[in-house]
Every structure is written in structure tokens, then in C-alpha cells.
Design a protein around this motif. Sequence first.
Motif, PDB file in Angstrom:
ATOM      1  N   UNK A  53     -42.004  19.805 -11.036  1.00  0.00           N
ATOM      2  CA  UNK A  53     -41.913  21.067 -10.280  1.00  0.00           C
ATOM      3  C   UNK A  53     -42.061  20.786  -8.779  1.00  0.00           C
ATOM      4  N   UNK A  54     -42.989  19.882  -8.435  1.00  0.00           N
ATOM      5  CA  UNK A  54     -43.191  19.563  -7.009  1.00  0.00           C
ATOM      6  C   UNK A  54     -41.919  18.928  -6.442  1.00  0.00           C
ATOM      7  N   UNK A  55     -41.338  18.044  -7.247  1.00  0.00           N
ATOM      8  CA  UNK A  55     -40.106  17.373  -6.819  1.00  0.00           C
ATOM      9  C   UNK A  55     -38.991  18.420  -6.629  1.00  0.00           C
ATOM     10  N   UNK A  56     -38.930  19.378  -7.518  1.00  0.00           N
ATOM     11  CA  UNK A  56     -37.873  20.400  -7.437  1.00  0.00           C
ATOM     12  C   UNK A  56     -38.007  21.203  -6.140  1.00  0.00           C
ATOM     13  N   UNK A  57     -39.237  21.467  -5.746  1.00  0.00           N
ATOM     14  CA  UNK A  57     -39.442  22.196  -4.483  1.00  0.00           C
ATOM     15  C   UNK A  57     -38.912  21.340  -3.332  1.00  0.00           C
ATOM     16  N   UNK A  58     -39.294  20.034  -3.343  1.00  0.00           N
ATOM     17  CA  UNK A  58     -38.847  19.153  -2.262  1.00  0.00           C
ATOM     18  C   UNK A  58     -37.333  18.969  -2.266  1.00  0.00           C
ATOM     19  N   UNK A  59     -36.741  19.039  -3.448  1.00  0.00           N
ATOM     20  CA  UNK A  59     -35.276  18.867  -3.524  1.00  0.00           C
ATOM     21  C   UNK A  59     -34.532  20.178  -3.304  1.00  0.00           C
ATOM     22  N   UNK A  60     -35.257  21.173  -2.862  1.00  0.00           N
ATOM     23  CA  UNK A  60     -34.654  22.467  -2.480  1.00  0.00           C
ATOM     24  C   UNK A  60     -33.967  23.213  -3.617  1.00  0.00           C
ATOM     25  N   UNK A  61     -34.626  23.232  -4.749  1.00  0.00           N
ATOM     26  CA  UNK A  61     -34.146  24.126  -5.816  1.00  0.00           C
ATOM     27  C   UNK A  61     -34.600  25.535  -5.470  1.00  0.00           C
ATOM     28  N   UNK A  62     -33.974  26.075  -4.442  1.00  0.00           N
ATOM     29  CA  UNK A  62     -34.484  27.338  -3.908  1.00  0.00           C
ATOM     30  C   UNK A  62     -33.414  28.429  -3.879  1.00  0.00           C
ATOM     31  N   UNK A  63     -32.239  28.104  -4.401  1.00  0.00           N
ATOM     32  CA  UNK A  63     -31.159  29.110  -4.411  1.00  0.00           C
ATOM     33  C   UNK A  63     -31.126  29.808  -5.769  1.00  0.00           C
ATOM     34  N   UNK A  64     -30.385  30.904  -5.843  1.00  0.00           N
ATOM     35  CA  UNK A  64     -30.223  31.580  -7.132  1.00  0.00           C
ATOM     36  C   UNK A  64     -29.735  30.591  -8.191  1.00  0.00           C
ATOM     37  N   UNK A  65     -30.430  30.460  -9.295  1.00  0.00           N
ATOM     38  CA  UNK A  65     -29.897  29.602 -10.361  1.00  0.00           C
ATOM     39  C   UNK A  65     -28.831  30.370 -11.162  1.00  0.00           C
ATOM     40  N   UNK A 260     -26.754  37.453 -21.428  1.00  0.00           N
ATOM     41  CA  UNK A 260     -26.362  36.989 -20.101  1.00  0.00           C
ATOM     42  C   UNK A 260     -25.984  38.183 -19.213  1.00  0.00           C
ATOM     43  N   UNK A 261     -25.259  39.123 -19.824  1.00  0.00           N
ATOM     44  CA  UNK A 261     -24.846  40.311 -19.060  1.00  0.00           C
ATOM     45  C   UNK A 261     -26.084  41.124 -18.645  1.00  0.00           C
ATOM     46  N   UNK A 262     -27.021  41.290 -19.575  1.00  0.00           N
ATOM     47  CA  UNK A 262     -28.256  42.021 -19.255  1.00  0.00           C
ATOM     48  C   UNK A 262     -28.997  41.355 -18.095  1.00  0.00           C
ATOM     49  N   UNK A 263     -29.161  40.035 -18.226  1.00  0.00           N
ATOM     50  CA  UNK A 263     -29.896  39.323 -17.165  1.00  0.00           C
ATOM     51  C   UNK A 263     -29.172  39.413 -15.830  1.00  0.00           C
ATOM     52  N   UNK A 264     -27.843  39.442 -15.887  1.00  0.00           N
ATOM     53  CA  UNK A 264     -27.058  39.539 -14.662  1.00  0.00           C
ATOM     54  C   UNK A 264     -27.363  40.819 -13.897  1.00  0.00           C
ATOM     55  N   UNK A 265     -27.787  41.852 -14.614  1.00  0.00           N
ATOM     56  CA  UNK A 265     -28.119  43.113 -13.939  1.00  0.00           C
ATOM     57  C   UNK A 265     -29.619  43.284 -13.693  1.00  0.00           C
ATOM     58  N   UNK A 266     -30.439  42.640 -14.523  1.00  0.00           N
ATOM     59  CA  UNK A 266     -31.882  42.894 -14.436  1.00  0.00           C
ATOM     60  C   UNK A 266     -32.666  41.853 -13.654  1.00  0.00           C
ATOM     61  N   UNK A 267     -32.444  40.579 -13.970  1.00  0.00           N
ATOM     62  CA  UNK A 267     -33.337  39.551 -13.413  1.00  0.00           C
ATOM     63  C   UNK A 267     -32.595  38.484 -12.616  1.00  0.00           C
ATOM     64  N   UNK A 268     -31.296  38.310 -12.865  1.00  0.00           N
ATOM     65  CA  UNK A 268     -30.553  37.109 -12.449  1.00  0.00           C
ATOM     66  C   UNK A 268     -31.160  35.913 -13.182  1.00  0.00           C
ATOM     67  N   UNK A 269     -30.706  34.707 -12.835  1.00  0.00           N
ATOM     68  CA  UNK A 269     -31.284  33.526 -13.471  1.00  0.00           C
ATOM     69  C   UNK A 269     -32.765  33.459 -13.123  1.00  0.00           C
ATOM     70  N   UNK A 270     -33.577  32.977 -14.046  1.00  0.00           N
ATOM     71  CA  UNK A 270     -35.035  33.050 -13.821  1.00  0.00           C
ATOM     72  C   UNK A 270     -35.523  31.857 -12.988  1.00  0.00           C
TER      73      UNK A 270
END
Length: 397
Positions: A53-65, A260-270
Motif C-alpha cells: 500500500x505504501x508503495x502504491x501511494x509512492x507510485x501515484x495510484x491516485x487516479x480513478x481506478x 458494474x453499472x451500479x458501481x458506475x453510478x454509485x461509487x466508481x471503482x473503489x
Amino acid sequence: MEYLSDRVKSLSVSQTLAMAQKSRELKAKGIDIISLGLGEPDFNTPDYIKEAAKKAIDENYSKYPPVPGYADLREAISRKFKVENGVTYSPDQIIVSAGAKHSLINVILSIVNPGDEVIILAPYWVSYYDQVIFAEGKPVVIGAKIENDFKIRPEQLEAAITNKTRLIIFNSPSNPTGMVYDRNEIEKIARVVGKHEGVFIISDEIYEHIIFTGEHVSLASFDFIYDRVITVNGVSKGYAMTGWRIGYIGAPLWIAKACNKLQGQFTSGVCSIAQRASLAALQGNGDSQRIMKAAFLRRRDLICGLLKEVKGIKVRIPQGAFYVMPDISFYFGKTDGETKITNSDELALYLLDKAQVATVGGDAFGAPECLRISYATSDDLLIEAVKRIKGALGKLR
Ligand code: PMP
Ligand code: GLU
């Protein structure tokens, strides 16, 4: 003036979370509460997962998944299903959500129409019932008591299915009882479902890694009902990651697409970071899971041994998860001279008040004569908790 929707008014408060909140408040006041209420591993998330998780932060996993989850995570889940469960789900049949709780409501909202019947096997996990209500489905509860090891018979299921039944919710290892259905029992349930076209079954397998006797059998591994099973799972319990909020489903493609359609309207990728951490979790060598499982087994034996010594309590030894559900109905109608106990919720409050031990009354699980105890805590606290419970119960006449 409040103008709450009928939908929200129809929901009850989650009793597991309510009890957790109550014990947090008492602890904050300095009261020495032992929490056997909330079901979550007491272990910290293993280091290799935290590092990812720390590595993911440093690697900029910060955009909409991507809405259904990162492709490599879904590939890893697909491999996991194949290797551990003998079930083939391609990555596009997999949807990653904000915890298995979110996966469940996605599926229920995707296939249940108002008035559709949903069969729930009691004792059941609290949120199944309310999620069905929220979707305007009609919960049909069929139950088994402690005398039947809390397991329903296939004939009971057969008798409950009508032409309005759309869904069944199945869970093994079980929260709240810790019971595990064996291969033969699961196959019999699968055969009943197989006979009824248009009836689907959710198999909630979130406790699959915490199983002490026998093997975990995935319902979807029976080919003849594969296309009617939605397998729900997640990293919360098996990897001590309750707070990271990652769950997932493997499902027929049309159901996955709907979620997938529900998430597209409610949460986007988590949450992107939690997804990267979950990928690392699934790629691990299983060592930390083995260590946690050994601890849960030791604690199960400890608490069951201690509970058996308490007058009026009936216990069945659970084979999985980290719960035990004693029948405490012996105490109904009894009083300590101050408080009279008439049901399991009152007994849970009595224990919180007089013994400072948090448990959850069985009513919320469809088991009104029982109490749910989560033993995911240290051996010392378990010993102290049962000592206190015994003392408080001993005062009831
Ligand atoms: N299913 C069962 C049977 C559970 O006990 C829980 C809660 N711990 C969940 C689903 C939801 O788990 P989570 O949302 O943390 O993934
Ligand atoms: N599932 C856990 C329990 O049953 C956590 C609480 C919840 O998600 O409701 O206690």
C-alpha cells in the motif's frame, strides 16, 4: 421537521455495528469493556500488505481506478478462484467493491425486483435481511436451531421455494454460528437449487480461510449450478483487512455487468490503494493466514471449553470463522432482583452492564434464543470475559 424516505425508514440499524459503537463509547468513558461483539480479526494487517500500500501511494495510484477494479487485481482473483476453489471466473466476471457488504447489496439490487422472495437461512448474518428489505424484496427466513447444528436440511429449502423465489443467500463458514456445511450437504443444496430455473444463490465465502475441520467447498464448483451462483468473498477476514474495505464477486457475466453499472453510478471503482494492497494480499504465500488460523483454533477451544462450564449455556463447537453462538434461553424469565431478562438482546445488555462484556443478542441474526460471541481477541481477555459472564449469569434466579 425530517422528511426521511420510506426506504431508509424501512432499514434497521446494524446490530453488530451498534454494539461496537456502544462499547467504544463505554471504553471512552474509561469503563473496562471486553469486546466480543464486533466480528473482526484482532490482528494487524500483515506487513507485506502494508508495504504494498505504501508503495502504491509512492507510485501515484491516485487516479480513478477502473469501475470493476484494476485488471491485474481481477486477474489475481480469477486465478485464486481457479486454484483455491476450483471455479472458473474470467476477469470480466469479477467485480471489486468496497467490502463484501457492498458486493452483496450490488448483487441483491441487480437481481431482486420489488416483491421477489429471497430465502435467508437462519441464523444469518445481520445485513442480509435488511439489504433484501432495502431492495424491496421479501425475506423468507428458514431456520435451524442448535439441535440441528444450525444447518438447514435440503427439504426445508425445497419447501420454501415458490414461483416468486428469485434468490437464496447461503453462507459457510457461517457468521454467526461458525458452522461449516460439508461437501455432501452443499451438493444437496445445489441439487435443490438446480431443480428450480430462475432461482439464484449467493454463496458468501468470506470466512473460507478460517476453517478448522474438513475443507471449504465452493457452491459454484458444482458445474450443474455454476451459472446460478454468485460467489461473494473479500480480504477483510482472511487477511485482517476489515478497514481497507475490499470485497469482490465472481458471477455470471450478466450479473457482473449489472453490478458494474451500479458501481458506475454509485461509487466508481473503489479505493485505489486498498486495491493494490489486496493484490499483494492475494499474491502472498499464505503464512500469515496460517498463523491467524492457528490462533483462532486455539481460542475456539479455549472459549468453548470455558463456556461449557457455565450453567445453563448450550454450545456447539464451531468448525470455522471466529464466532460461537451459545443458546442462552435458560436465562429467559430470570432476574438478579433488579433486571429481568426476557430475551437475548436484554441478556446482551445485562452482560454489557453487569459484566462489562460486549456480545450481540441473537435476535438480529434470526436466532432469538442465542447470543453471538466473537472470540477474535486475546486468550487472556477470553478467560477474563467468560469469568465475568459466569459471575453475572450466576446472579440470575
Ligand atoms: N459476509 C459476512 C458473513 C460477514 O460476516 C461480513 C462482515 N464481516 C461481510 C460479509 C462483510 O464483510 P466486509 O464488508 O468487511 O468485506
Ligand atoms: N461482519 C462483522 C460482524 O458480523 C462486522 C460488522 C459488520 O460488518 O456488520 O460483526
